[in-house]
Design an enzyme around this catalytic site. Structure first.
Site, mmCIF file in Angstrom:
data_model
loop_
_atom_site.group_PDB
_atom_site.id
_atom_site.type_symbol
_atom_site.label_atom_id
_atom_site.label_comp_id
_atom_site.label_asym_id
_atom_site.label_seq_id
_atom_site.Cartn_x
_atom_site.Cartn_y
_atom_site.Cartn_z
ATOM 1 N N ARG A 173 32.690 46.764 54.344
ATOM 2 C CA ARG A 173 33.240 45.535 53.981
ATOM 3 C C ARG A 173 33.600 44.797 55.354
ATOM 4 O O ARG A 173 33.569 43.651 55.551
ATOM 5 C CB ARG A 173 34.367 45.566 53.160
ATOM 6 N N ARG A 177 32.032 43.680 65.863
ATOM 7 C CA ARG A 177 31.542 42.358 66.769
ATOM 8 C C ARG A 177 31.414 42.667 67.985
ATOM 9 O O ARG A 177 32.503 42.975 68.575
ATOM 10 C CB ARG A 177 32.143 41.066 66.165
ATOM 11 N N ARG A 249 43.836 52.014 42.024
ATOM 12 C CA ARG A 249 45.241 51.951 42.896
ATOM 13 C C ARG A 249 45.842 50.803 42.534
ATOM 14 O O ARG A 249 45.367 49.656 42.139
ATOM 15 C CB ARG A 249 44.751 51.897 44.499
ATOM 16 N N ARG A 279 50.449 46.897 55.093
ATOM 17 C CA ARG A 279 50.221 45.479 55.690
ATOM 18 C C ARG A 279 51.547 44.896 55.266
ATOM 19 O O ARG A 279 52.308 45.181 54.403
ATOM 20 C CB ARG A 279 49.077 44.965 55.635
ATOM 21 N N GLU A 300 53.444 45.723 51.922
ATOM 22 C CA GLU A 300 52.387 46.172 50.640
ATOM 23 C C GLU A 300 52.224 47.702 50.771
ATOM 24 O O GLU A 300 51.765 48.430 51.901
ATOM 25 C CB GLU A 300 51.044 45.522 51.007
ATOM 26 N N TYR A 348 35.036 46.676 42.277
ATOM 27 C CA TYR A 348 36.173 45.812 43.099
ATOM 28 C C TYR A 348 35.089 44.395 43.480
ATOM 29 O O TYR A 348 34.289 44.631 44.328
ATOM 30 C CB TYR A 348 36.376 46.631 44.436
ATOM 31 N N ASP A 350 34.835 40.586 45.042
ATOM 32 C CA ASP A 350 35.783 39.439 45.694
ATOM 33 C C ASP A 350 35.532 38.121 44.748
ATOM 34 O O ASP A 350 34.858 38.188 43.693
ATOM 35 C CB ASP A 350 34.965 38.956 47.053
HETATM 36 N N1 UPG Z 1 40.665 49.231 56.662
HETATM 37 C C1 UPG Z 1 41.307 50.003 57.457
HETATM 38 N N2 UPG Z 1 42.138 49.631 58.097
HETATM 39 C C2 UPG Z 1 42.295 48.399 58.482
HETATM 40 C C3 UPG Z 1 41.709 47.404 57.419
HETATM 41 C C4 UPG Z 1 40.791 48.229 56.318
HETATM 42 O O1 UPG Z 1 41.115 51.401 57.456
HETATM 43 O O2 UPG Z 1 43.129 47.859 59.346
HETATM 44 C C5 UPG Z 1 39.811 50.160 55.540
HETATM 45 C C6 UPG Z 1 40.407 50.315 54.326
HETATM 46 O O3 UPG Z 1 40.024 51.564 53.585
HETATM 47 C C7 UPG Z 1 40.220 49.316 53.345
HETATM 48 C C8 UPG Z 1 38.818 48.778 53.721
HETATM 49 O O4 UPG Z 1 38.597 48.944 55.213
HETATM 50 O O5 UPG Z 1 40.317 49.705 51.844
HETATM 51 C C9 UPG Z 1 38.326 47.347 53.446
HETATM 52 O O6 UPG Z 1 39.080 46.517 54.301
HETATM 53 P P1 UPG Z 1 39.395 45.159 53.497
HETATM 54 O O7 UPG Z 1 38.251 44.610 53.062
HETATM 55 O O8 UPG Z 1 40.253 44.358 54.580
HETATM 56 O O9 UPG Z 1 40.392 45.699 52.466
HETATM 57 P P2 UPG Z 1 40.831 45.123 51.274
HETATM 58 O O10 UPG Z 1 42.393 45.578 50.998
HETATM 59 O O11 UPG Z 1 40.020 45.470 50.106
HETATM 60 O O12 UPG Z 1 40.845 43.465 51.159
HETATM 61 C C10 UPG Z 1 41.962 42.894 51.332
HETATM 62 C C11 UPG Z 1 42.123 41.849 50.151
HETATM 63 C C12 UPG Z 1 41.286 40.700 50.517
HETATM 64 C C13 UPG Z 1 41.365 40.139 51.782
HETATM 65 C C14 UPG Z 1 41.445 41.271 52.885
HETATM 66 C C15 UPG Z 1 41.861 40.745 54.505
HETATM 67 O O13 UPG Z 1 41.934 42.287 49.104
HETATM 68 O O14 UPG Z 1 41.030 39.902 49.674
HETATM 69 O O15 UPG Z 1 40.345 39.326 52.302
HETATM 70 O O16 UPG Z 1 42.369 42.148 52.459
HETATM 71 O O17 UPG Z 1 43.136 40.382 54.396
#
Ligand code: UPG
Length: 377
Positions: A173, A177, A249, A279, A300, A348, A350
């Site tokens: 995801r 960059r 979860r 976070r 969170e 999951y 978006d």
């Molecule tokens: N991850 C890390 N460290 C980080 C961020 C992400 O290990 O600092 C891993 C983690 O396993 C996470 C995965 O990468 O589950 C995917 O990351 P991300 O897509 O950011 O996590 P989500 O929790 O699925 O996304 C949340 C919200 C989404 C929002 C995003 C950014 O569900 O709507 O756009 O966070 O804030």
């Protein structure tokens, strides 16, 4: 006697399908167990600060899908919003997703794009040829130091599992960059609804023929009262969990308020184990066009979803695949019921994907009704 359409769940899936079918002349009953519409995208103003709250955690609309973008824009104004995430690890602040600034700051270098790409390649574990786990994907493409600083502990906090047990798709995801672009997303369109997600969803339901029943569970036994049911609740709940509970979860939010600007950004991730939460979200920064003296924040915490909790993230582990397949098979045999959305399909999703899929589902239903054929599963 059969009548009209039932939709179970008043989130985006239910709202889009209800809207499309009502416009085509159907009477639609929407059943929602919670006292509000919008599902986990629900937003409302905080009484104390006046800030627009993302009640179930942050939601940023981002998409490349023209149809989904055009559709949501019919129901309210979208303000420009770019998600820029900060990450704290080992007592220092970085930007995510990993970009040239993250790499240069983390390693104390001044690399240019091509040099950084080469450097990261040199750090990657080349013995891993086809990474399938989250950990292998990270070790292959960013190397151990960045993996341990930004991903390993955060992911354990988020998923309650070692990254070696999780699929590579979760990490995919996030982009890496080799420039200074710290936009969290790479999509063509990104924005925030000016008056919140709930207002959008309410307008989707505001079509003659739609009746929304809040705080009203739907009994699967009453499906025969309807010509067709679109079910956006948890797929295992529809079948009384007869194949066991699918794991999710859930999130707990520790809410706190302050004056002024608490953290200077909407989302700050805590990537190491100095903090138990993943976070902190400062909601006022999701509406940068508004002015608020006070501020409200969510810390969170992620944990395993128990029976009475709100499900958030489906945990799709390879080892649980057979259980899910059993549900998918019995769902296919359920006449006149279509399973939709994040919970109905146990994926999951978006928001844009949810909306696009709901539009396609409505198209298919209307086409099958027109041609007098069965709705495809
Ligand atoms: N991850 C890390 N460290 C980080 C961020 C992400 O290990 O600092 C891993 C983690 O396993 C996470 C995965 O990468 O589950 C995917 O990351 P991300 O897509 O950011 O996590 P989500 O929790 O699925 O996304 C949340 C919200 C989404 C929002 C995003 C950014 O569900 O709507 O756009 O966070 O804030």
């Amino acid at each position: 006697m059969k009548k009209s359409i039932a939709i179970v769940g008043a989130g985006f899936s239910g709202a889009v399908i209800a809207n499309q079918l009502a416009h085509a002349g159907y009477a639609v009953d929407v059943f929602e167990t919670r006292p509000h519409v919008g599902g986990n995208c629900h937003s409302r103003r905080d009484d104390e600060t006046g800030v627009m709250l993302h009640v179930y955690g942050p939601h940023i609309f981002h998409t490349d899908n023209e149809r989904a973008w055009e559709f949501v824009n019919r129901f309210g104004e979208f303000k420009p919003y770019v998600n820029r995430v900060k990450a704290i690890t080992n007592g220092r602040v970085y930007t995510l997703p990993i970009n040239l600034l993250t790499i240069n700051q983390f390693f104390g270098k001044t690399l240019r794009p091509a040099q950084a790409a080469e450097f990261l390649t040199s750090l990657g574990d080349k013995t891993i040829t086809t990474p399938t786990t989250f950990e292998d994907q990270a070790l292959r493409f960013v190397g151990r130091d960045l993996y341990e600083a930004f991903f390993k502990t955060y992911t354990i906090k988020q998923w309650g599992l070692s990254p070696s047990e999780l699929p590579a798709s979760i990490l995919k995801r996030l982009p890496v960059r080799f420039n200074y672009d710290d936009n969290y997303f790479s999509h063509k369109y990104q924005g925030m609804p000016a008056d919140g997600y709930t207002a959008l969803v309410e307008r989707m339901f505001d079509v003659p023929g739609i009746a929304v029943h809040l705080s009203t569970p739907f009994d699967p036994a009453s499906k025969t009262d309807y010509q067709h049911v679109f079910y956006a609740g948890p797929i295992d709940a529809w079948f009384g969990h007869e194949e066991g509970r699918l794991p999710y979860r859930t999130l707990d939010f520790e809410v706190f308020r302050d004056t002024g600007d608490y953290q200077g950004n909407a989302v700050v991730n805590y990537c190491d184990d100095a903090e138990p939460y993943t976070r902190i979200t400062e909601h006022k920064h999701f509406s940068p066009w508004e002015q608020h003296e006070d501020t409200i924040l969510y810390k969170e915490y992620s944990r395993q979803c128990e029976d009475q909790d709100i499900p958030y993230y489906p945990i799709r582990l390879a080892r649980d695949k057979q259980q899910l397949e059993r549900y998918v098979n019995i769902a296919r045999q359920e006449a006149n019921v279509t399973f939709v959305g994040r919970l109905g399909t146990y994926r999951y999703l978006d928001m844009d994907v949810t909306i696009n899929e709901a539009l396609i589902t409505a198209d298919k239903f209307l086409a099958s009704a027109r041609d007098n054929t069965a709705m495809p599963a």
